[in-house]
Design a protein around this motif. Structure first.
Motif, PDB file in Angstrom:
ATOM      1  N   GLY A  80      -7.638  29.723 -10.935  1.00  0.00           N
ATOM      2  CA  GLY A  80      -7.695  30.879 -11.840  1.00  0.00           C
ATOM      3  C   GLY A  80      -9.103  31.240 -12.263  1.00  0.00           C
ATOM      4  O   GLY A  80     -10.071  31.065 -11.503  1.00  0.00           O
ATOM      5  N   SER A  81      -9.229  31.738 -13.478  1.00  0.00           N
ATOM      6  CA  SER A  81     -10.532  32.176 -13.966  1.00  0.00           C
ATOM      7  C   SER A  81     -11.197  31.057 -14.769  1.00  0.00           C
ATOM      8  O   SER A  81     -12.301  30.641 -14.461  1.00  0.00           O
ATOM      9  CB  SER A  81     -10.349  33.397 -14.853  1.00  0.00           C
ATOM     10  OG  SER A  81      -9.614  34.358 -14.133  1.00  0.00           O
ATOM     11  N   ASN A 125     -11.611  29.272  -9.125  1.00  0.00           N
ATOM     12  CA  ASN A 125     -12.045  29.979  -7.911  1.00  0.00           C
ATOM     13  C   ASN A 125     -12.148  31.488  -8.110  1.00  0.00           C
ATOM     14  O   ASN A 125     -13.009  32.136  -7.518  1.00  0.00           O
ATOM     15  CB  ASN A 125     -11.067  29.704  -6.771  1.00  0.00           C
ATOM     16  CG  ASN A 125     -10.964  28.221  -6.448  1.00  0.00           C
ATOM     17  OD1 ASN A 125     -11.763  27.430  -6.941  1.00  0.00           O
ATOM     18  ND2 ASN A 125      -9.994  27.850  -5.642  1.00  0.00           N
ATOM     19  N   ALA A 126     -11.251  32.048  -8.942  1.00  0.00           N
ATOM     20  CA  ALA A 126     -11.294  33.500  -9.149  1.00  0.00           C
ATOM     21  C   ALA A 126     -12.604  33.904  -9.824  1.00  0.00           C
ATOM     22  O   ALA A 126     -13.205  34.927  -9.470  1.00  0.00           O
ATOM     23  CB  ALA A 126     -10.096  33.959  -9.981  1.00  0.00           C
ATOM     24  N   ARG A 165     -15.520  33.686  -7.275  1.00  0.00           N
ATOM     25  CA  ARG A 165     -15.502  34.841  -6.393  1.00  0.00           C
ATOM     26  C   ARG A 165     -16.043  36.083  -7.104  1.00  0.00           C
ATOM     27  O   ARG A 165     -16.836  36.851  -6.564  1.00  0.00           O
ATOM     28  CB  ARG A 165     -14.046  35.049  -5.942  1.00  0.00           C
ATOM     29  CG  ARG A 165     -13.846  36.278  -5.088  1.00  0.00           C
ATOM     30  CD  ARG A 165     -12.361  36.513  -4.818  1.00  0.00           C
ATOM     31  NE  ARG A 165     -12.226  37.744  -4.063  1.00  0.00           N
ATOM     32  CZ  ARG A 165     -11.716  37.824  -2.856  1.00  0.00           C
ATOM     33  NH1 ARG A 165     -11.239  36.760  -2.256  1.00  0.00           N
ATOM     34  NH2 ARG A 165     -11.642  38.994  -2.227  1.00  0.00           N
ATOM     35  N   TRP A 166     -15.586  36.251  -8.332  1.00  0.00           N
ATOM     36  CA  TRP A 166     -15.945  37.400  -9.159  1.00  0.00           C
ATOM     37  C   TRP A 166     -17.464  37.452  -9.389  1.00  0.00           C
ATOM     38  O   TRP A 166     -18.071  38.505  -9.465  1.00  0.00           O
ATOM     39  CB  TRP A 166     -15.209  37.230 -10.487  1.00  0.00           C
ATOM     40  CG  TRP A 166     -14.958  38.418 -11.306  1.00  0.00           C
ATOM     41  CD1 TRP A 166     -15.267  39.722 -11.039  1.00  0.00           C
ATOM     42  CD2 TRP A 166     -14.298  38.414 -12.574  1.00  0.00           C
ATOM     43  NE1 TRP A 166     -14.848  40.524 -12.064  1.00  0.00           N
ATOM     44  CE2 TRP A 166     -14.255  39.733 -13.017  1.00  0.00           C
ATOM     45  CE3 TRP A 166     -13.732  37.411 -13.377  1.00  0.00           C
ATOM     46  CZ2 TRP A 166     -13.665  40.098 -14.234  1.00  0.00           C
ATOM     47  CZ3 TRP A 166     -13.148  37.767 -14.569  1.00  0.00           C
ATOM     48  CH2 TRP A 166     -13.116  39.098 -14.996  1.00  0.00           C
ATOM     49  N   SER A 177     -17.026  26.995  -9.184  1.00  0.00           N
ATOM     50  CA  SER A 177     -15.722  26.371  -9.426  1.00  0.00           C
ATOM     51  C   SER A 177     -15.806  25.015  -8.737  1.00  0.00           C
ATOM     52  O   SER A 177     -15.930  24.945  -7.515  1.00  0.00           O
ATOM     53  CB  SER A 177     -14.626  27.240  -8.808  1.00  0.00           C
ATOM     54  OG  SER A 177     -13.413  26.549  -8.770  1.00  0.00           O
ATOM     55  N   SER A 191      -5.426  33.010 -16.101  1.00  0.00           N
ATOM     56  CA  SER A 191      -5.605  33.844 -14.904  1.00  0.00           C
ATOM     57  C   SER A 191      -6.213  35.185 -15.266  1.00  0.00           C
ATOM     58  O   SER A 191      -7.123  35.666 -14.604  1.00  0.00           O
ATOM     59  CB  SER A 191      -4.259  34.085 -14.209  1.00  0.00           C
ATOM     60  OG  SER A 191      -3.707  32.869 -13.826  1.00  0.00           O
ATOM     61  N   ILE A 235     -10.755  42.249  -9.530  1.00  0.00           N
ATOM     62  CA  ILE A 235     -11.923  41.386  -9.523  1.00  0.00           C
ATOM     63  C   ILE A 235     -12.873  41.874  -8.447  1.00  0.00           C
ATOM     64  O   ILE A 235     -12.593  41.780  -7.253  1.00  0.00           O
ATOM     65  CB  ILE A 235     -11.488  39.929  -9.246  1.00  0.00           C
ATOM     66  CG1 ILE A 235     -10.652  39.417 -10.407  1.00  0.00           C
ATOM     67  CG2 ILE A 235     -12.665  39.029  -9.007  1.00  0.00           C
ATOM     68  CD1 ILE A 235     -10.277  37.980 -10.305  1.00  0.00           C
ATOM     69  N   VAL A 267      -6.296  40.158  -9.745  1.00  0.00           N
ATOM     70  CA  VAL A 267      -6.130  38.797 -10.261  1.00  0.00           C
ATOM     71  C   VAL A 267      -4.903  38.161  -9.611  1.00  0.00           C
ATOM     72  O   VAL A 267      -4.925  37.011  -9.169  1.00  0.00           O
ATOM     73  CB  VAL A 267      -5.984  38.825 -11.799  1.00  0.00           C
ATOM     74  CG1 VAL A 267      -5.445  37.508 -12.329  1.00  0.00           C
ATOM     75  CG2 VAL A 267      -7.315  39.165 -12.448  1.00  0.00           C
ATOM     76  N   ALA A 299      -5.609  37.035  -6.177  1.00  0.00           N
ATOM     77  CA  ALA A 299      -6.561  35.921  -6.147  1.00  0.00           C
ATOM     78  C   ALA A 299      -5.897  34.593  -6.519  1.00  0.00           C
ATOM     79  O   ALA A 299      -6.247  33.541  -5.979  1.00  0.00           O
ATOM     80  CB  ALA A 299      -7.730  36.206  -7.087  1.00  0.00           C
ATOM     81  N   VAL A 300      -4.933  34.664  -7.413  1.00  0.00           N
ATOM     82  CA  VAL A 300      -4.386  33.415  -7.965  1.00  0.00           C
ATOM     83  C   VAL A 300      -3.145  32.914  -7.225  1.00  0.00           C
ATOM     84  O   VAL A 300      -2.938  31.714  -7.053  1.00  0.00           O
ATOM     85  CB  VAL A 300      -4.065  33.610  -9.463  1.00  0.00           C
ATOM     86  CG1 VAL A 300      -3.291  32.436 -10.012  1.00  0.00           C
ATOM     87  CG2 VAL A 300      -5.349  33.821 -10.256  1.00  0.00           C
TER      88      VAL A 300
END
Ligand SMILES: O=C(O)CCC(=O)C(=O)O
Ligand SMILES: [Fe+2]
Length: 344
Positions: free
Chosen positions: A210-211, A249-250, A253-254, A261, A282, A289, A309, A312-313
Protein backbone atom coordinates in the motif's frame (compact mmCIF):
# COMPACT_ATOMS: atom_id res chain seq x y z
CA UNK A 1 22.87 11.59 7.93
CA UNK A 2 23.76 7.91 7.72
CA UNK A 3 21.20 5.57 9.15
CA UNK A 4 22.73 2.16 9.77
CA UNK A 5 20.64 1.26 12.78
CA UNK A 6 17.04 0.21 13.23
CA UNK A 7 14.51 2.92 12.33
CA UNK A 8 15.04 6.06 14.43
CA UNK A 9 12.37 6.98 16.97
CA UNK A 10 10.97 10.44 16.23
CA UNK A 11 8.84 12.59 18.51
CA UNK A 12 5.74 13.27 16.42
CA UNK A 13 4.34 15.72 18.98
CA UNK A 14 6.17 18.48 17.09
CA UNK A 15 3.50 18.05 14.39
CA UNK A 16 0.75 19.02 16.86
CA UNK A 17 2.74 21.80 18.54
CA UNK A 18 3.60 25.35 17.52
CA UNK A 19 7.38 25.22 17.58
CA UNK A 20 8.24 25.88 13.92
CA UNK A 21 11.81 24.74 14.33
CA UNK A 22 10.76 21.42 15.85
CA UNK A 23 8.25 20.92 13.02
CA UNK A 24 10.89 21.62 10.38
CA UNK A 25 13.30 19.25 12.07
CA UNK A 26 10.66 16.49 12.14
CA UNK A 27 9.98 16.99 8.43
CA UNK A 28 13.71 16.92 7.62
CA UNK A 29 14.30 13.70 9.57
CA UNK A 30 11.27 11.99 8.04
CA UNK A 31 12.61 12.98 4.60
CA UNK A 32 16.00 11.38 5.40
CA UNK A 33 14.29 8.19 6.52
CA UNK A 34 12.08 8.02 3.42
CA UNK A 35 15.11 8.42 1.17
CA UNK A 36 17.09 5.85 3.16
CA UNK A 37 14.69 2.93 3.55
CA UNK A 38 11.19 4.31 4.07
CA UNK A 39 11.14 3.29 7.76
CA UNK A 40 10.90 5.38 10.94
CA UNK A 41 9.21 5.07 14.33
CA UNK A 42 7.09 7.64 16.12
CA UNK A 43 6.19 8.41 19.69
CA UNK A 44 4.26 11.51 20.80
CA UNK A 45 1.38 10.73 18.42
CA UNK A 46 -2.20 11.25 19.59
CA UNK A 47 -3.42 7.64 19.77
CA UNK A 48 -4.30 7.10 23.46
CA UNK A 49 -2.13 4.50 25.21
CA UNK A 50 -5.27 3.03 26.73
CA UNK A 51 -6.80 2.44 23.30
CA UNK A 52 -3.60 0.71 22.18
CA UNK A 53 -3.65 -1.47 25.31
CA UNK A 54 -7.31 -2.38 24.79
CA UNK A 55 -6.67 -3.28 21.14
CA UNK A 56 -3.76 -5.54 22.10
CA UNK A 57 -5.86 -7.16 24.83
CA UNK A 58 -8.69 -7.82 22.36
CA UNK A 59 -6.15 -9.29 19.93
CA UNK A 60 -4.90 -11.74 22.56
CA UNK A 61 -8.45 -12.73 23.52
CA UNK A 62 -9.39 -13.35 19.89
CA UNK A 63 -6.48 -15.69 19.18
CA UNK A 64 -7.12 -17.56 22.44
CA UNK A 65 -10.48 -18.75 21.07
CA UNK A 66 -10.76 -22.48 20.29
CA UNK A 67 -9.51 -23.23 16.75
CA UNK A 68 -12.97 -24.40 15.71
CA UNK A 69 -14.47 -21.01 16.58
CA UNK A 70 -11.72 -19.16 14.74
CA UNK A 71 -12.26 -21.35 11.68
CA UNK A 72 -15.89 -20.18 11.58
CA UNK A 73 -14.54 -16.70 10.84
CA UNK A 74 -12.26 -17.70 7.95
CA UNK A 75 -11.49 -14.90 5.54
CA UNK A 76 -11.65 -17.35 2.60
CA UNK A 77 -15.43 -17.18 3.01
CA UNK A 78 -15.53 -13.65 1.57
CA UNK A 79 -13.71 -11.80 -1.19
CA UNK A 80 -13.30 -8.47 0.60
CA UNK A 81 -10.51 -9.42 2.97
CA UNK A 82 -12.24 -9.70 6.34
CA UNK A 83 -11.89 -12.30 9.06
CA UNK A 84 -9.51 -14.98 10.24
CA UNK A 85 -6.40 -16.33 8.56
CA UNK A 86 -5.02 -19.66 9.77
CA UNK A 87 -1.44 -20.38 10.69
CA UNK A 88 0.57 -21.27 7.58
CA UNK A 89 -1.70 -19.50 5.09
CA UNK A 90 0.98 -17.35 3.55
CA UNK A 91 4.52 -17.51 2.16
CA UNK A 92 5.99 -14.14 1.37
CA UNK A 93 9.62 -15.16 0.92
CA UNK A 94 10.86 -17.46 -1.79
CA UNK A 95 11.92 -20.86 -0.50
CA UNK A 96 10.62 -20.54 3.07
CA UNK A 97 7.97 -22.59 4.84
CA UNK A 98 4.33 -21.56 5.38
CA UNK A 99 4.47 -18.76 7.88
CA UNK A 100 4.11 -19.24 11.61
CA UNK A 101 1.43 -16.64 12.20
CA UNK A 102 -2.34 -16.34 12.36
CA UNK A 103 -4.19 -13.15 11.55
CA UNK A 104 -7.50 -11.34 11.61
CA UNK A 105 -8.49 -8.63 9.13
CA UNK A 106 -10.73 -5.67 9.91
CA UNK A 107 -11.73 -2.76 7.68
CA UNK A 108 -14.32 -0.06 7.26
CA UNK A 109 -17.82 -1.34 8.09
CA UNK A 110 -19.33 -1.24 4.57
CA UNK A 111 -22.90 -2.56 4.34
CA UNK A 112 -23.99 -4.69 1.40
CA UNK A 113 -26.05 -1.86 -0.12
CA UNK A 114 -23.07 0.51 -0.24
CA UNK A 115 -21.82 1.35 -3.77
CA UNK A 116 -18.28 0.21 -2.84
CA UNK A 117 -19.67 -3.26 -1.97
CA UNK A 118 -22.09 -3.42 -4.90
CA UNK A 119 -19.27 -2.50 -7.30
CA UNK A 120 -16.81 -4.89 -5.59
CA UNK A 121 -14.34 -2.13 -4.81
CA UNK A 122 -11.03 -2.83 -3.14
CA UNK A 123 -11.47 -4.61 0.23
CA UNK A 124 -14.98 -3.21 0.68
CA UNK A 125 -17.72 -5.01 2.58
CA UNK A 126 -19.04 -5.87 6.03
CA UNK A 127 -16.66 -6.94 8.76
CA UNK A 128 -16.62 -10.45 10.21
CA UNK A 129 -16.93 -10.32 14.01
CA UNK A 130 -16.07 -13.01 16.58
CA UNK A 131 -19.50 -13.28 18.17
CA UNK A 132 -18.52 -16.23 20.38
CA UNK A 133 -15.93 -14.10 22.18
CA UNK A 134 -16.87 -13.02 25.72
CA UNK A 135 -17.28 -9.23 25.42
CA UNK A 136 -17.66 -9.49 21.64
CA UNK A 137 -19.40 -6.07 21.53
CA UNK A 138 -16.39 -4.57 23.25
CA UNK A 139 -14.10 -6.22 20.70
CA UNK A 140 -16.06 -4.57 17.93
CA UNK A 141 -16.16 -1.14 19.60
CA UNK A 142 -12.46 -1.13 20.47
CA UNK A 143 -11.50 -2.33 16.97
CA UNK A 144 -13.53 0.36 15.22
CA UNK A 145 -12.36 3.13 17.58
CA UNK A 146 -8.78 2.03 17.03
CA UNK A 147 -9.30 1.76 13.27
CA UNK A 148 -10.63 5.34 13.13
CA UNK A 149 -7.76 6.69 15.19
CA UNK A 150 -5.32 4.99 12.83
CA UNK A 151 -6.98 6.71 9.86
CA UNK A 152 -6.45 10.04 11.59
CA UNK A 153 -2.82 9.29 12.35
CA UNK A 154 -2.20 8.14 8.76
CA UNK A 155 -3.60 11.46 7.51
CA UNK A 156 -1.29 13.36 9.86
CA UNK A 157 1.69 11.35 8.68
CA UNK A 158 0.74 12.06 5.06
CA UNK A 159 0.65 15.77 5.90
CA UNK A 160 4.25 15.49 7.05
CA UNK A 161 5.15 13.38 3.99
CA UNK A 162 3.76 16.13 1.73
CA UNK A 163 6.02 18.62 3.49
CA UNK A 164 9.05 16.35 3.05
CA UNK A 165 8.50 16.78 -0.70
CA UNK A 166 8.07 20.56 -0.37
CA UNK A 167 4.38 20.22 -1.23
CA UNK A 168 1.39 21.95 0.32
CA UNK A 169 0.66 20.19 3.64
CA UNK A 170 -2.86 19.48 2.29
CA UNK A 171 -1.53 17.96 -0.95
CA UNK A 172 -2.76 14.43 -0.13
CA UNK A 173 -6.28 15.48 0.87
CA UNK A 174 -8.05 13.95 -2.16
CA UNK A 175 -6.02 10.80 -1.63
CA UNK A 176 -7.11 10.51 2.01
CA UNK A 177 -10.80 11.27 1.40
CA UNK A 178 -12.81 8.00 1.47
CA UNK A 179 -9.56 6.10 1.88
CA UNK A 180 -9.49 2.31 2.14
CA UNK A 181 -7.34 0.75 4.85
CA UNK A 182 -6.95 -2.61 6.57
CA UNK A 183 -6.20 -3.40 10.18
CA UNK A 184 -4.50 -6.77 10.65
CA UNK A 185 -4.29 -8.38 14.06
CA UNK A 186 -1.38 -10.83 14.18
CA UNK A 187 -0.26 -13.60 16.50
CA UNK A 188 3.13 -15.30 16.06
CA UNK A 189 3.54 -18.45 18.16
CA UNK A 190 7.16 -19.01 19.17
CA UNK A 191 9.29 -20.88 16.70
CA UNK A 192 10.17 -24.31 18.12
CA UNK A 193 13.85 -24.82 19.06
CA UNK A 194 14.25 -27.59 16.47
CA UNK A 195 12.81 -25.57 13.59
CA UNK A 196 14.96 -25.07 10.52
CA UNK A 197 16.43 -21.55 10.88
CA UNK A 198 16.80 -21.20 7.14
CA UNK A 199 13.17 -21.64 6.25
CA UNK A 200 11.20 -20.80 9.42
CA UNK A 201 9.51 -17.43 9.31
CA UNK A 202 6.82 -15.62 11.25
CA UNK A 203 6.49 -13.50 8.16
CA UNK A 204 8.98 -13.84 5.32
CA UNK A 205 10.98 -10.97 3.86
CA UNK A 206 8.57 -8.72 1.96
CA UNK A 207 7.63 -5.16 1.18
CA UNK A 208 4.12 -3.83 1.83
CA UNK A 209 1.84 -3.09 -1.12
CA UNK A 210 0.00 0.00 0.00
CA UNK A 211 1.00 3.58 0.66
CA UNK A 212 1.88 3.70 4.34
CA UNK A 213 1.86 1.06 7.10
CA UNK A 214 1.61 1.90 10.81
CA UNK A 215 2.61 -0.99 13.04
CA UNK A 216 2.04 -1.45 16.77
CA UNK A 217 4.16 -4.17 18.40
CA UNK A 218 3.63 -5.69 21.82
CA UNK A 219 6.70 -6.21 24.03
CA UNK A 220 8.08 -9.30 22.23
CA UNK A 221 10.68 -8.70 19.54
CA UNK A 222 11.08 -10.46 16.21
CA UNK A 223 10.63 -7.71 13.60
CA UNK A 224 13.68 -7.02 11.45
CA UNK A 225 14.35 -4.45 8.75
CA UNK A 226 16.83 -5.08 5.96
CA UNK A 227 19.80 -2.71 5.79
CA UNK A 228 21.02 -2.66 2.23
CA UNK A 229 24.29 -0.79 2.84
CA UNK A 230 25.62 -3.49 5.16
CA UNK A 231 23.50 -6.43 3.99
CA UNK A 232 22.23 -6.99 7.55
CA UNK A 233 18.90 -7.56 9.21
CA UNK A 234 18.39 -5.00 11.99
CA UNK A 235 16.15 -5.77 14.97
CA UNK A 236 13.32 -3.33 15.60
CA UNK A 237 13.09 -3.68 19.38
CA UNK A 238 9.59 -2.83 20.55
CA UNK A 239 9.17 0.59 22.16
CA UNK A 240 6.00 0.82 24.21
CA UNK A 241 3.31 2.80 22.42
CA UNK A 242 5.48 3.62 19.39
CA UNK A 243 4.44 3.08 15.79
CA UNK A 244 6.80 1.66 13.25
CA UNK A 245 5.93 3.58 10.09
CA UNK A 246 6.97 2.35 6.65
CA UNK A 247 6.20 3.29 3.08
CA UNK A 248 4.69 0.67 0.80
CA UNK A 249 5.18 -0.14 -2.88
CA UNK A 250 2.44 2.25 -4.01
CA UNK A 251 4.21 5.20 -2.40
CA UNK A 252 7.55 4.17 -3.86
CA UNK A 253 6.03 4.04 -7.33
CA UNK A 254 4.26 7.35 -6.75
CA UNK A 255 7.56 9.00 -5.80
CA UNK A 256 9.29 7.65 -8.92
CA UNK A 257 11.33 5.36 -6.61
CA UNK A 258 12.77 8.37 -4.79
CA UNK A 259 11.28 7.13 -1.53
CA UNK A 260 11.81 3.50 -0.57
CA UNK A 261 9.50 0.59 0.23
CA UNK A 262 11.87 -1.65 2.13
CA UNK A 263 12.17 -5.35 2.98
CA UNK A 264 11.22 -6.49 6.47
CA UNK A 265 10.39 -9.81 8.14
CA UNK A 266 9.53 -11.42 11.48
CA UNK A 267 11.30 -14.37 13.06
CA UNK A 268 10.00 -15.17 16.52
CA UNK A 269 12.88 -16.82 18.36
CA UNK A 270 11.88 -15.28 21.69
CA UNK A 271 10.22 -18.41 23.01
CA UNK A 272 7.14 -16.22 23.72
CA UNK A 273 3.88 -15.51 21.96
CA UNK A 274 4.23 -12.34 19.88
CA UNK A 275 1.35 -10.05 18.91
CA UNK A 276 1.43 -7.11 16.52
CA UNK A 277 -1.10 -4.89 14.77
CA UNK A 278 -0.21 -3.41 11.39
CA UNK A 279 -2.55 -0.89 9.76
CA UNK A 280 -2.22 -0.80 5.98
CA UNK A 281 -3.29 2.48 4.46
CA UNK A 282 -4.11 2.25 0.76
CA UNK A 283 -5.90 5.55 0.08
CA UNK A 284 -8.92 6.46 -2.03
CA UNK A 285 -9.29 3.55 -4.48
CA UNK A 286 -10.06 5.89 -7.42
CA UNK A 287 -7.18 8.24 -6.78
CA UNK A 288 -4.67 8.21 -9.64
CA UNK A 289 -1.10 7.66 -8.59
CA UNK A 290 1.06 9.57 -11.02
CA UNK A 291 4.63 10.74 -10.42
CA UNK A 292 4.55 13.23 -7.52
CA UNK A 293 5.93 16.73 -7.98
CA UNK A 294 9.57 17.21 -6.94
CA UNK A 295 10.37 13.55 -7.44
CA UNK A 296 12.37 13.83 -10.65
CA UNK A 297 15.00 16.14 -12.03
CA UNK A 298 14.28 18.53 -14.88
CA UNK A 299 13.95 16.53 -18.08
CA UNK A 300 13.82 13.20 -16.24
CA UNK A 301 10.89 10.99 -17.29
CA UNK A 302 8.39 9.39 -14.93
CA UNK A 303 9.31 5.70 -14.56
CA UNK A 304 5.73 4.46 -14.31
CA UNK A 305 2.37 4.87 -16.00
CA UNK A 306 -0.39 6.50 -13.95
CA UNK A 307 -2.42 3.86 -12.12
CA UNK A 308 -5.29 3.98 -9.62
CA UNK A 309 -4.73 3.11 -5.97
CA UNK A 310 -7.01 0.13 -6.50
CA UNK A 311 -4.92 -1.22 -9.38
CA UNK A 312 -1.69 -0.61 -7.48
CA UNK A 313 -2.76 -2.44 -4.34
CA UNK A 314 -4.99 -5.29 -5.53
CA UNK A 315 -3.75 -8.72 -6.36
CA UNK A 316 -0.17 -9.47 -5.45
CA UNK A 317 -0.85 -10.85 -1.98
CA UNK A 318 -3.17 -13.44 -3.48
CA UNK A 319 -0.07 -15.02 -5.03
CA UNK A 320 1.49 -15.39 -1.62
CA UNK A 321 -1.48 -17.41 -0.40
CA UNK A 322 -1.27 -19.47 -3.61
CA UNK A 323 2.38 -20.19 -2.88
CA UNK A 324 1.54 -21.52 0.59
CA UNK A 325 -1.04 -23.84 -0.93
CA UNK A 326 1.46 -25.15 -3.50
CA UNK A 327 4.02 -25.73 -0.76
CA UNK A 328 1.62 -27.84 1.24
CA UNK A 329 0.70 -29.91 -1.82
CA UNK A 330 4.27 -30.43 -2.98
CA UNK A 331 5.56 -33.88 -2.08
CA UNK A 332 9.26 -34.57 -2.66
CA UNK A 333 9.53 -31.51 -4.86
CA UNK A 334 11.20 -28.20 -4.31
CA UNK A 335 8.76 -25.75 -2.75
CA UNK A 336 7.33 -23.22 -5.13
CA UNK A 337 9.64 -20.25 -5.39
CA UNK A 338 8.04 -16.86 -5.18
CA UNK A 339 9.56 -13.50 -5.88
CA UNK A 340 9.42 -11.13 -2.95
CA UNK A 341 5.88 -9.96 -2.65
CA UNK A 342 4.03 -7.60 -0.38
CA UNK A 343 1.11 -7.63 1.95
CA UNK A 344 -2.02 -5.52 1.73
O1 LIG B 1 4.28 -8.23 12.75
C1 LIG B 1 5.11 -7.43 12.37
O2 LIG B 1 5.90 -6.89 13.16
C2 LIG B 1 5.23 -7.10 10.90
C3 LIG B 1 4.01 -7.43 10.10
C4 LIG B 1 4.17 -7.10 8.65
O3 LIG B 1 5.21 -6.75 8.18
C5 LIG B 1 2.99 -7.20 7.75
O4 LIG B 1 1.94 -7.71 8.20
O5 LIG B 1 3.10 -6.77 6.60
FE1 LIG C 1 4.89 -5.83 6.25
Amino acid sequence: MTIASAPPILDFSAFYGSDEQAKASLVATVRECCLHNGFFQIIGHDVPAQLQESMLKCTKQLFALPQKEKDELLKDKNTWNRGYEKIGSQILEAGTAPELKEGFYIGEEIPENHPYFVNKRLNSGPNVWPNTLAHSEQFKDVSMAYYKSMHRLARDILTVLAQTLDLDPAYFQNFTNDAVATLRLLHYPPQTPDSDEKISRGIGAHTDFGSVTLLLQDEVDGLQVYEKSTDEWLDVKPTKGAYVVNLGNAFMRWSNDKYISNLHRVINKSGKERYSIPFFYSGNPDYIIDCLPNCRDAGEAAKYEPITVEQAVRGAYIRSYGAAESFKKSVNTTPQRLATAGTV
